[in-house]
Design a protein around this motif. Structure first.
Motif, PDB file in Angstrom:
ATOM      1  N   ASN A  23       1.173  -1.466   0.016  1.00 36.65           N
ATOM      2  CA  ASN A  23      -0.116   0.023   0.190  1.00 36.65           C
ATOM      3  C   ASN A  23       0.834   1.464  -0.025  1.00 36.65           C
ATOM      4  O   ASN A  23       0.838   1.649   1.224  1.00 36.65           O
ATOM      5  CB  ASN A  23      -1.256   0.295   0.818  1.00 36.65           C
ATOM      6  CG  ASN A  23      -1.788   1.140   1.264  1.00 36.65           C
ATOM      7  OD1 ASN A  23      -1.719   2.030   0.363  1.00 36.65           O
ATOM      8  ND2 ASN A  23      -2.372   0.876   2.435  1.00 36.65           N
ATOM      9  N   GLU A  26      -4.169   8.675   5.671  1.00 31.67           N
ATOM     10  CA  GLU A  26      -2.939   7.872   5.548  1.00 31.67           C
ATOM     11  C   GLU A  26      -1.585   7.650   6.525  1.00 31.67           C
ATOM     12  O   GLU A  26      -0.500   7.156   6.048  1.00 31.67           O
ATOM     13  CB  GLU A  26      -1.907   9.084   4.535  1.00 31.67           C
ATOM     14  CG  GLU A  26      -1.423  10.057   4.917  1.00 31.67           C
ATOM     15  CD  GLU A  26      -2.383  11.159   5.304  1.00 31.67           C
ATOM     16  OE1 GLU A  26      -2.351  11.919   5.824  1.00 31.67           O
ATOM     17  OE2 GLU A  26      -3.873  11.172   4.990  1.00 31.67           O
ATOM     18  N   GLU A  69       0.529   4.056  -0.179  1.00 26.39           N
ATOM     19  CA  GLU A  69      -0.348   5.603   0.051  1.00 26.39           C
ATOM     20  C   GLU A  69      -0.096   5.563   1.559  1.00 26.39           C
ATOM     21  O   GLU A  69      -0.754   6.905   2.334  1.00 26.39           O
ATOM     22  CB  GLU A  69      -2.563   5.425   0.073  1.00 26.39           C
ATOM     23  CG  GLU A  69      -2.227   5.756  -2.033  1.00 26.39           C
ATOM     24  CD  GLU A  69      -3.786   5.721  -1.872  1.00 26.39           C
ATOM     25  OE1 GLU A  69      -4.873   6.041  -1.056  1.00 26.39           O
ATOM     26  OE2 GLU A  69      -3.940   4.921  -2.904  1.00 26.39           O
ATOM     27  N   GLY A  82      -6.398   3.419   0.388  1.00 29.09           N
ATOM     28  CA  GLY A  82      -5.698   2.915  -0.694  1.00 29.09           C
ATOM     29  C   GLY A  82      -5.952   1.400  -0.279  1.00 29.09           C
ATOM     30  O   GLY A  82      -5.309   0.334  -0.980  1.00 29.09           O
TER      31      GLY A  82
END
Length: 508
Positions: A126, A387, A128, A306
């Protein structure tokens, strides 16, 4: 993540021990038989009201429910019968734990992870996600906020599965938290109980955590359904090893950690199957060690940065979620039950009479507590940064608000950690829980720890309400001579006065 592949592989090679799987198998088989579970659910689809009532009557004996009876309950759809299960769940919770509700906070220490779990924001692919592992100084700063500005006494510390957050790091991070002692308005703040939510470890590593003062060791299976497990945990990853994870708590017991916690991530597979898996897990622990899980967690899937959830086919409705908690409450009646701020306030409020623990004023971002309470600030805006956290929370109420709203419902909020330091764990606490006697200790210690919170952290309105509740609770204790001796009442009142005069950490 820019990790050294050789370092990662060496760490993986150290971690998984096949002999620490094989020793627990029964003629080469584990305790989760998918076909047998599905067959039992199918064979108990027709459930009469009389049978449900007989099952609930037996559940009040506070013993683990048989798989056949659990299968019958998961099949109940009639609203009136479900209401009877809710009622029994609330009665059993009150019998075992009285009217207390424990609060805690999660402390996420690292977002680096070598796994690629399909549902998790921390998965290694991932891009992000902003990744970070806290230093020991940063962990102390988080603990200073949690213990000195918010008012928590109990944490669950959470780690990704990564060599930077190995067993020694976990042990050091626990010691860092325990070392923090912060002045408050009238006393001091300190974290007294650290539970650990981490990946499965070998026995030798678990002994490191035991020596460092671990509370409860949590390893959630995520899903007991083997086909689903393979689909959401890619082959070749550490988490892809179903059996290594399945027996993590058995290894914990053999390492001397006798408080363990089970859980699944509801939404991955059919909730009925998962309930049966939790009961089977408790049964195997009881069979081998004489004690079941200290607590059961029931998280539901929540959005993560994400992460695509279009593949989810088993999302659990609010109605079914509330019901499955009731089923588990009566099926594993001695266990504590945890519902977290993944849920919306309305859902938490609707199940609060069946559960024993919830978090409050939680932050999931790495380093988020220190960021939310900078300098002398004692309140935060509840901001989330998707995030930098594993998933999104749905309840950002402050601890003061949760305490106040719980008082209005007649719950006494407890920050107690006494049982663990008095040796009331493992086999000892199971006997006390089944007889309801642990609830008596809990009630007295809840009064003392709530008084600490009221004097050190509460808003004026919450303090007024809390003091009134404590007076009411003391009156109730005096009116229950079969449960509380006259000497205990005298000592409890003395201890409360000592806390009001500035002493801290008194308990029975």
């Amino acid at each position: 993540m820019n990790d050294d592949p050789e370092k990662i592989q060496n760490w993986k090679d150290h971690l998984v021990r096949q002999d620490e799987i094989d020793r627990y198998l029964d003629h080469g088989k584990d305790f989760i038989d998918d076909n047998a579970i599905e067959a039992e659910i199918g064979a108990n689809q027709e459930v009469s009201p009389e049978r449900v009532r007989a099952i609930l009557k037996k559940a009040h004996e506070i013993n683990l429910m048989s798989s056949k009876d659990a299968a019958a309950l998961v099949n109940v759809t009639d609203p009136a019968l479900r209401k009877e299960v809710y009622t029994a769940a609330c009665e059993i919770k009150k019998h075992v734990y009285d009217n207390r509700l424990v609060t805690f906070a999660p402390l996420y220490c690292g977002s680096k992870c070598v796994n690629r779990c399909k549902y998790c924001g921390f998965r290694s692919d991932n891009n992000e996600m902003k990744r970070r592992v806290l230093t020991m100084d940063e962990i102390k700063k988080e603990a200073e906020v949690l213990a000195g500005k918010i008012g928590h006494k109990r944490l669950v510390m959470v780690y990704g599965e990564h060599p930077e957050t190995d067993a020694q790091y976990i042990a050091d991070s626990m010691k860092a938290v325990y070392s923090v002692k912060v002045p408050t308005k009238n006393g001091f703040g300190q974290i007294r109980r650290v539970n650990i939510n981490a990946a499965p470890l070998p026995i030798e590593d678990l002994k490191i955590l035991q020596e460092a003062g671990i509370g409860t060791y949590q390893v959630f299976q995520e899903t007991y359904h083997k086909k689903t497990y393979r689909e959401v945990h890619p082959e070749g990853t550490l988490k892809g090893n179903y059996l290594w994870r399945l027996y993590a708590l058995h290894r914990s017991m053999d390492a001397g950690i006798d408080d363990v916690a089970v859980g699944v991530l509801f939404g991955l597979a059919d909730w009925k199957f998962e309930v049966m898996g939790l009961v089977a897990h408790a049964a195997d622990l009881e069979k081998r060690y004489g004690i079941g899980p200290h607590s059961v967690s029931v998280p539901r899937l929540e959005p993560a940065e994400g992460t695509d959830f279009s593949w989810v086919k088993h999302g659990v409705s609010d109605e079914d979620f509330k019901y499955l908690i009731a089923v588990l409450r009566v099926a594993i009646p001695y266990a504590g039950f945890i519902v977290t701020n993944r849920e919306k306030p309305e859902m938490l409020d609707s199940v609060i009479d069946m559960i024993t623990q919830r978090d409050a004023d939680s932050r999931l971002g790495i380093g988020a507590y220190a960021d939310a309470f900078p300098d002398e600030k004692t309140t935060s805006d509840g901001h989330q940064e998707s995030e930098r956290q594993q998933f999104v929370l749905n309840d950002m109420r402050s601890l003061d608000t949760v305490v106040q709203e719980s008082i209005k419902r007649g719950h006494i909020i407890s920050f107690c950690t006494a049982g663990y330091r008095c040796g009331r764990t493992g086999n000892k606490i199971m006997t006390l829980l089944k007889t309801g006697k642990e609830g008596h200790f809990c009630k007295m210690n809840a009064i003392l720890t709530l008084q600490e919170y009221l004097d050190d952290f509460a808003s004026p309105e919450t303090k007024k309400m809390g003091d009134e509740l404590i007076s009411k609770e003391l009156g109730e204790i005096e009116d229950r001579p079969a449960d509380f001796t006259a000497a205990q009442v005298v000592e409890l009142k003395k201890a409360r006065k000592r806390i009001q005069n500035g002493e801290r950490d008194l308990y029975f």
